[in-house]
Design a protein around this motif. Structure first.
Motif, PDB file in Angstrom:
ATOM      1  N   GLU A 237       1.148  -1.161  -0.328  1.00 38.91           N
ATOM      2  CA  GLU A 237       0.192  -0.042   0.654  1.00 38.91           C
ATOM      3  C   GLU A 237       0.917   1.125   0.380  1.00 38.91           C
ATOM      4  N   GLU A 238       1.983   1.208   1.199  1.00 42.15           N
ATOM      5  CA  GLU A 238       2.919   2.515   0.894  1.00 42.15           C
ATOM      6  C   GLU A 238       3.450   2.784   0.062  1.00 42.15           C
ATOM      7  N   THR A 239       4.344   1.653  -0.681  1.00 48.37           N
ATOM      8  CA  THR A 239       5.492   1.646  -2.491  1.00 48.37           C
ATOM      9  C   THR A 239       3.074   2.172  -3.243  1.00 48.37           C
ATOM     10  N   GLY A 240       2.376   1.329  -3.005  1.00 44.64           N
ATOM     11  CA  GLY A 240       1.684   2.164  -4.575  1.00 44.64           C
ATOM     12  C   GLY A 240       1.284   3.430  -4.264  1.00 44.64           C
ATOM     13  N   GLN A 241       1.344   4.301  -3.028  1.00 46.02           N
ATOM     14  CA  GLN A 241       1.264   5.627  -3.338  1.00 46.02           C
ATOM     15  C   GLN A 241       2.571   6.495  -3.477  1.00 46.02           C
ATOM     16  N   SER A 242       3.629   6.148  -3.931  1.00 50.27           N
ATOM     17  CA  SER A 242       4.879   6.579  -4.179  1.00 50.27           C
ATOM     18  C   SER A 242       4.643   7.110  -5.273  1.00 50.27           C
ATOM     19  N   GLU A 243       3.753   7.018  -6.939  1.00 44.88           N
ATOM     20  CA  GLU A 243       3.941   7.358  -7.551  1.00 44.88           C
ATOM     21  C   GLU A 243       3.028   8.593  -7.311  1.00 44.88           C
ATOM     22  N   LYS A 244       1.527   8.615  -6.322  1.00 43.92           N
ATOM     23  CA  LYS A 244       1.223   9.347  -6.001  1.00 43.92           C
ATOM     24  C   LYS A 244       1.243  11.257  -6.159  1.00 43.92           C
ATOM     25  N   VAL A 245       2.198  10.665  -4.701  1.00 41.41           N
ATOM     26  CA  VAL A 245       2.743  11.831  -4.136  1.00 41.41           C
ATOM     27  C   VAL A 245       4.084  12.190  -4.161  1.00 41.41           C
ATOM     28  N   ILE A 246       4.904  11.855  -5.033  1.00 42.97           N
ATOM     29  CA  ILE A 246       6.843  11.656  -4.929  1.00 42.97           C
ATOM     30  C   ILE A 246       6.288  12.757  -5.608  1.00 42.97           C
ATOM     31  N   PRO A 247       6.132  12.171  -7.111  1.00 39.32           N
ATOM     32  CA  PRO A 247       6.337  13.544  -7.835  1.00 39.32           C
ATOM     33  C   PRO A 247       5.807  15.134  -7.907  1.00 39.32           C
ATOM     34  N   TYR A 248       5.029  14.814  -6.892  1.00 37.29           N
ATOM     35  CA  TYR A 248       4.303  16.105  -6.372  1.00 37.29           C
ATOM     36  C   TYR A 248       4.864  16.605  -5.596  1.00 37.29           C
ATOM     37  N   LEU A 249       5.207  16.081  -4.468  1.00 37.89           N
ATOM     38  CA  LEU A 249       6.134  17.033  -4.081  1.00 37.89           C
ATOM     39  C   LEU A 249       7.862  17.342  -3.868  1.00 37.89           C
ATOM     40  N   TYR A 250       8.301  16.275  -5.157  1.00 39.56           N
ATOM     41  CA  TYR A 250       9.343  17.287  -5.695  1.00 39.56           C
ATOM     42  C   TYR A 250       9.443  17.857  -6.024  1.00 39.56           C
ATOM     43  N   SER A 251       8.653  17.662  -6.778  1.00 40.21           N
ATOM     44  CA  SER A 251       8.470  19.138  -8.143  1.00 40.21           C
ATOM     45  C   SER A 251       8.508  20.828  -7.344  1.00 40.21           C
ATOM     46  N   SER A 252       7.629  20.476  -6.233  1.00 42.25           N
ATOM     47  CA  SER A 252       7.410  21.546  -5.429  1.00 42.25           C
ATOM     48  C   SER A 252       8.469  21.685  -4.009  1.00 42.25           C
ATOM     49  N   ARG A 253       9.116  21.037  -4.266  1.00 45.37           N
ATOM     50  CA  ARG A 253      10.371  20.865  -2.991  1.00 45.37           C
ATOM     51  C   ARG A 253      10.592  22.009  -2.850  1.00 45.37           C
ATOM     52  N   ASN A 254      11.684  22.567  -3.647  1.00 45.71           N
ATOM     53  CA  ASN A 254      11.949  24.035  -3.409  1.00 45.71           C
ATOM     54  C   ASN A 254      10.466  25.681  -3.127  1.00 45.71           C
ATOM     55  N   GLY A 255       9.307  24.612  -3.458  1.00 46.91           N
ATOM     56  CA  GLY A 255       8.632  26.548  -3.119  1.00 46.91           C
ATOM     57  C   GLY A 255       7.381  25.893  -1.853  1.00 46.91           C
ATOM     58  N   ASP A 256       6.168  26.455  -1.872  1.00 44.36           N
ATOM     59  CA  ASP A 256       5.587  26.081  -0.708  1.00 44.36           C
ATOM     60  C   ASP A 256       4.697  25.412  -1.898  1.00 44.36           C
TER      61      ASP A 256
END
Length: 211
Positions: A192-211
């Motif tokens: 379950e957690e690994t499956g969530q990776s593709e949902k949250v990581i790209p989103y958070l990684y792209s905004s890692r230097n902003g808000d």
């Protein structure tokens, strides 16, 4: 946050390519999972994710931990305990201790583990579970580029690697602490957690230097 972007559903256990639970003759237990492809994630992003799992993000005025977003039902917190030389530990870092807290809500199992990271780069994330001054577990994650994202493999070894005494503890005590049923519950959680990776990581990684 996940509700607002419509990404709360977990992947089913059947999404994994294969899983295995093996009882070694020493009494230790090995759990293996070859996960479904994690889409739209790179090895560099996975490394960043593990390094920053102790941080929080502000969403609609509310502070939420990255670790909670990875599994909103079970994850409680990642707390950095020590810093390696010349580096700040923001989640996990090589040569540093961190505290993992989880709750397998469906099974009423509370997990609190003090871990020591031995490797964290663009190919592997490995840590040891420490208790009573001993290594009682070894968890490895391997990831590599694939056509649509990354291939991801997870392996957990639970048991004490001490001749004779360790074997006795593994056979007589371990089943009451970490049984085959616990391993099966962990497999579901990990998928379950690994499956969530593709949902949250790209989103958070792209905004890692902003808000």
């Amino acid at each position: 946050m996940l509700e607002s972007i419509g990404k709360t559903e977990f992947k089913a256990e059947s999404s994994a390519k294969w899983v295995d639970i093996y009882k070694h003759w020493t009494g230790s237990l090995r759990i293996q999972i070859q996960h479904d492809t994690i889409k739209d994630v790179t090895p560099e992003m996975m490394k960043w994710w593990f390094e920053n799992l102790g941080k929080t993000v502000t969403w609609n005025g509310e502070e939420v931990s990255l670790y909670h977003l990875w599994h909103h039902r079970d994850h409680i917190a990642i707390t950095p305990l020590t810093n390696p030389k010349n580096k700040t530990n923001k989640g996990f870092a090589v040569g540093a201790f961190s505290l993992i807290e989880e709750q397998f809500n469906d099974f009423h199992e509370r997990i609190s583990a003090r871990v020591y990271t031995t490797k964290l780069d663009e190919t592997e994330f490995t840590f040891l579970i420490k208790k009573w001054g001993l290594t009682v577990g070894d968890i490895k994650h391997y990831y590599s580029p694939s056509k649509d994202g990354i291939d991801f493999y997870a392996e957990t070894l639970i048991g004490i690697n001490i001749p004779l005494l360790g074997w006795v503890i593994n056979w007589l005590v371990l089943p009451f602490i970490y049984s085959k049923q616990t391993a099966e519950n962990w497999i579901r959680h990990n998928i379950e957690e690994t499956g969530q990776s593709e949902k949250v990581i790209p989103y958070l990684y792209s905004s890692r230097n902003g808000d």
